[in-house]
Design a protein around this motif. Structure first.
Motif, PDB file in Angstrom:
ATOM      1  N   LYS A 278       4.858 -37.957  50.091  1.00 13.63           N
ATOM      2  CA  LYS A 278       6.024 -38.835  50.102  1.00 13.63           C
ATOM      3  C   LYS A 278       7.338 -38.052  50.132  1.00 13.63           C
ATOM      4  O   LYS A 278       8.355 -38.556  50.602  1.00 13.63           O
ATOM      5  CB  LYS A 278       5.988 -39.771  48.887  1.00 13.63           C
ATOM      6  CG  LYS A 278       6.020 -39.057  47.543  1.00 13.63           C
ATOM      7  CD  LYS A 278       5.966 -40.059  46.391  1.00 13.63           C
ATOM      8  CE  LYS A 278       5.993 -39.360  45.035  1.00 13.63           C
ATOM      9  NZ  LYS A 278       5.946 -40.348  43.919  1.00 13.63           N
ATOM     10  N   LYS A 279       7.323 -36.812  49.626  1.00 11.75           N
ATOM     11  CA  LYS A 279       8.521 -35.968  49.676  1.00 11.75           C
ATOM     12  C   LYS A 279       8.351 -34.873  50.729  1.00 11.75           C
ATOM     13  O   LYS A 279       8.687 -33.717  50.512  1.00 11.75           O
ATOM     14  CB  LYS A 279       8.795 -35.348  48.306  1.00 11.75           C
ATOM     15  CG  LYS A 279       9.165 -36.373  47.240  1.00 11.75           C
ATOM     16  CD  LYS A 279       9.532 -35.686  45.930  1.00 11.75           C
ATOM     17  CE  LYS A 279       9.942 -36.704  44.875  1.00 11.75           C
ATOM     18  NZ  LYS A 279      10.310 -36.055  43.584  1.00 11.75           N
ATOM     19  N   GLN A 280       7.863 -35.284  51.881  1.00  9.69           N
ATOM     20  CA  GLN A 280       7.533 -34.331  52.936  1.00  9.69           C
ATOM     21  C   GLN A 280       8.761 -33.578  53.437  1.00  9.69           C
ATOM     22  O   GLN A 280       8.676 -32.398  53.772  1.00  9.69           O
ATOM     23  CB  GLN A 280       6.869 -35.059  54.102  1.00  9.69           C
ATOM     24  CG  GLN A 280       7.678 -36.231  54.631  1.00  9.69           C
ATOM     25  CD  GLN A 280       7.024 -36.882  55.822  1.00  9.69           C
ATOM     26  OE1 GLN A 280       6.991 -36.327  56.903  1.00  9.69           O
ATOM     27  NE2 GLN A 280       6.505 -38.085  55.625  1.00  9.69           N
ATOM     28  N   GLU A 281       9.932 -34.240  53.453  1.00 11.25           N
ATOM     29  CA  GLU A 281      11.125 -33.575  53.971  1.00 11.25           C
ATOM     30  C   GLU A 281      11.589 -32.452  53.049  1.00 11.25           C
ATOM     31  O   GLU A 281      12.064 -31.414  53.506  1.00 11.25           O
ATOM     32  CB  GLU A 281      12.246 -34.596  54.186  1.00 11.25           C
ATOM     33  CG  GLU A 281      11.975 -35.551  55.335  1.00 11.25           C
ATOM     34  CD  GLU A 281      13.184 -36.401  55.674  1.00 11.25           C
ATOM     35  OE1 GLU A 281      14.291 -36.078  55.190  1.00 11.25           O
ATOM     36  OE2 GLU A 281      13.024 -37.386  56.406  1.00 11.25           O
ATOM     37  N   THR A 282      11.438 -32.651  51.743  1.00 11.74           N
ATOM     38  CA  THR A 282      11.801 -31.608  50.795  1.00 11.74           C
ATOM     39  C   THR A 282      10.892 -30.392  50.960  1.00 11.74           C
ATOM     40  O   THR A 282      11.354 -29.246  51.011  1.00 11.74           O
ATOM     41  CB  THR A 282      11.705 -32.131  49.349  1.00 11.74           C
ATOM     42  OG1 THR A 282      12.554 -33.267  49.199  1.00 11.74           O
ATOM     43  CG2 THR A 282      12.116 -31.052  48.351  1.00 11.74           C
ATOM     44  N   VAL A 283       9.587 -30.674  51.071  1.00  9.94           N
ATOM     45  CA  VAL A 283       8.628 -29.585  51.268  1.00  9.94           C
ATOM     46  C   VAL A 283       8.868 -28.902  52.606  1.00  9.94           C
ATOM     47  O   VAL A 283       8.805 -27.674  52.720  1.00  9.94           O
ATOM     48  CB  VAL A 283       7.185 -30.119  51.181  1.00  9.94           C
ATOM     49  CG1 VAL A 283       6.178 -29.008  51.432  1.00  9.94           C
ATOM     50  CG2 VAL A 283       6.936 -30.762  49.826  1.00  9.94           C
ATOM     51  N   PHE A 284       9.161 -29.714  53.633  1.00 14.01           N
ATOM     52  CA  PHE A 284       9.433 -29.155  54.954  1.00 14.01           C
ATOM     53  C   PHE A 284      10.653 -28.236  54.926  1.00 14.01           C
ATOM     54  O   PHE A 284      10.678 -27.197  55.591  1.00 14.01           O
ATOM     55  CB  PHE A 284       9.655 -30.281  55.959  1.00 14.01           C
ATOM     56  CG  PHE A 284       9.971 -29.789  57.348  1.00 14.01           C
ATOM     57  CD1 PHE A 284       8.966 -29.316  58.180  1.00 14.01           C
ATOM     58  CD2 PHE A 284      11.279 -29.789  57.819  1.00 14.01           C
ATOM     59  CE1 PHE A 284       9.248 -28.856  59.464  1.00 14.01           C
ATOM     60  CE2 PHE A 284      11.576 -29.337  59.091  1.00 14.01           C
ATOM     61  CZ  PHE A 284      10.562 -28.866  59.918  1.00 14.01           C
ATOM     62  N   ALA A 285      11.659 -28.603  54.139  1.00 19.37           N
ATOM     63  CA  ALA A 285      12.863 -27.771  54.027  1.00 19.37           C
ATOM     64  C   ALA A 285      12.520 -26.412  53.416  1.00 19.37           C
ATOM     65  O   ALA A 285      13.027 -25.376  53.866  1.00 19.37           O
ATOM     66  CB  ALA A 285      13.915 -28.481  53.184  1.00 19.37           C
ATOM     67  N   TYR A 286      11.634 -26.410  52.401  1.00 20.88           N
ATOM     68  CA  TYR A 286      11.206 -25.142  51.804  1.00 20.88           C
ATOM     69  C   TYR A 286      10.454 -24.289  52.818  1.00 20.88           C
ATOM     70  O   TYR A 286      10.717 -23.093  52.972  1.00 20.88           O
ATOM     71  CB  TYR A 286      10.316 -25.407  50.589  1.00 20.88           C
ATOM     72  CG  TYR A 286      11.068 -25.734  49.323  1.00 20.88           C
ATOM     73  CD1 TYR A 286      11.662 -24.720  48.579  1.00 20.88           C
ATOM     74  CD2 TYR A 286      11.170 -27.038  48.862  1.00 20.88           C
ATOM     75  CE1 TYR A 286      12.355 -25.007  47.405  1.00 20.88           C
ATOM     76  CE2 TYR A 286      11.860 -27.338  47.687  1.00 20.88           C
ATOM     77  CZ  TYR A 286      12.448 -26.321  46.966  1.00 20.88           C
ATOM     78  OH  TYR A 286      13.133 -26.614  45.801  1.00 20.88           O
ATOM     79  N   LEU A 287       9.496 -24.903  53.524  1.00 21.82           N
ATOM     80  CA  LEU A 287       8.693 -24.162  54.500  1.00 21.82           C
ATOM     81  C   LEU A 287       9.539 -23.682  55.665  1.00 21.82           C
ATOM     82  O   LEU A 287       9.337 -22.583  56.186  1.00 21.82           O
ATOM     83  CB  LEU A 287       7.539 -25.047  55.004  1.00 21.82           C
ATOM     84  CG  LEU A 287       6.502 -25.450  53.963  1.00 21.82           C
ATOM     85  CD1 LEU A 287       5.446 -26.358  54.582  1.00 21.82           C
ATOM     86  CD2 LEU A 287       5.836 -24.217  53.351  1.00 21.82           C
ATOM     87  N   LEU A 288      10.497 -24.524  56.091  1.00 19.23           N
ATOM     88  CA  LEU A 288      11.385 -24.126  57.185  1.00 19.23           C
ATOM     89  C   LEU A 288      12.231 -22.930  56.784  1.00 19.23           C
ATOM     90  O   LEU A 288      12.431 -21.993  57.582  1.00 19.23           O
ATOM     91  CB  LEU A 288      12.292 -25.296  57.576  1.00 19.23           C
ATOM     92  CG  LEU A 288      13.348 -25.017  58.652  1.00 19.23           C
ATOM     93  CD1 LEU A 288      12.678 -24.650  59.967  1.00 19.23           C
ATOM     94  CD2 LEU A 288      14.262 -26.233  58.835  1.00 19.23           C
TER      95      LEU A 288
END
Length: 349
Positions: free
Chosen positions: A188-198
């Motif tokens: 559900k917080k995929q964008e936050t995780v994506f920001a870390y991975l990016l």
């Protein structure tokens, strides 16, 4: 297609032109796209990893370098220009925008916002194929890199295994397991995780290319110290040492700029700890890996002097006279080619 839609060839028959390309430039905004850009240019160093498996690296590497250049100019710059003309930067469906829930690719939005049907599904299919292609090449490069590290003693020796077909099987399995992280997309917080991975992957590209360029500078210095001519090399960088120096300067400028916008986010003058760790995790991760490597290998040397660099072990020797004759023959053959073949050779070979 983007040009046609911009010029009015769309279901609404409206001329878009540069109406959405408004002036909203700011220096922080410019600095914020460096990491995203480096993430998009990832795997361009892949040509160096595949050189050992090429039948003729001296011809394959220059061709691959030129193809990467045209990929950036055509598929990246042109397509992004079209997106900039068709998608308003204030759209709440863009990732990172406030208030939006159903975020989509800007390429899909470029078609949906102007009533072009069926195209969004085609674009989604193209994106899926592209992601699959990138995942395959990343699996290839990561498995070979880990196997090489294990062979050099910088990774557990268990992974220094190659099967009868020449595949690093154990590192392939290990990297495939790491691919399970892709299921984060369902979080559900995929964008936050994506920001870390990016942040990790994007800045990692900067560190990777910084080390590649630094290694090239040191390598050329070692050649000069040992009186080895570059004519004996199978491939010579077109920009030489100064091209690498120029790149190193830009790499550190990007790292400094990212530190600034990570500590002071775009649109704010107050420092944010959460934003800092979310957008500047790669240097911390890099230091952890570097210190871990030093502890693992117990090699506390920071760098080698020029006279300590070994440029002879595992070196493939090329006869300078033969190479010069081949280059001379290639120039003579090139001079007799028709003009259209000369253009093709200049652009792609």
């Amino acid at each position: 297609m983007g040009i046609c839609v911009t010029c009015g060839a769309n279901p609404r028959h409206e001329f878009i032109g540069g109406s959405l390309w408004v002036d909203h430039w700011n220096f922080k905004g410019l600095c914020s796209v460096f990491v995203t850009g480096s993430f998009a240019l990832g795997q361009s160093e892949f040509i160096a990893l595949t050189a050992a498996e090429q039948s003729n690296p001296r011809k394959a590497i220059p061709m691959a370098c030129k193809l990467i250049l045209w990929k950036v100019c055509i598929f990246f710059l042109v397509s992004l220009s079209m997106v900039g003309l068709l998608v308003p930067y204030t759209s709440d469906r863009l990732m990172g925008s406030a208030g939006g829930k159903n975020h989509a690719s800007p390429f899909v939005l470029a078609a949906q916002l102007h009533g072009v049907k069926a195209v969004p599904s085609i674009i989604n299919a193209v994106i899926l194929l592209s992601v699959t292609s990138v995942a395959s090449s990343a699996l290839y490069s990561a498995s070979r890199t880990l196997q090489s590290l294990a062979e050099q003693g910088s990774f557990p020796s268990y992974f220094n295994y190659i099967d009868k077909r020449g595949r690093p099987l154990r590192t392939l399995i290990f990297c495939s397991i790491c691919g399970i992280f892709s299921f984060i997309a369902a979080y559900k917080k995929q964008e936050t995780v994506f920001a870390y991975l990016l942040s990790i992957s994007g800045l990692s590209q900067i560190f990777t290319w910084n080390i590649i360029c630094l290694s090239h500078v040191r390598f050329r210095a070692a050649l000069k110290y040992n009186n080895i001519s570059t004519d004996s090399l199978g491939y010579v960088s077109g920009t030489g040492v100064w091209g690498s120096v120029y790149a190193i300067i830009w790499h550190w400028l990007i790292i400094i700029a990212q530190f600034w916008i990570a500590l002071f986010p775009v649109g704010s003058s107050k420092p944010s700890v959460e934003n800092f760790f979310q957008n500047y995790l790669a240097p911390i991760f890099f230091l952890i890996c570097y210190i871990g490597h030093k502890i693992w290998t117990r090699n506390w040397r920071l760098f080698y002097r020029v006279d300590q660099i070994d440029v002879y072990t595992n070196r493939i020797l090329f006869d300078e006279e033969v190479l010069n004759l081949e280059r001379k023959e290639a120039k003579e053959q090139f001079s007799h080619k028709p003009w259209y073949k000369k253009i093709f050779h200049f652009l792609f070979q």
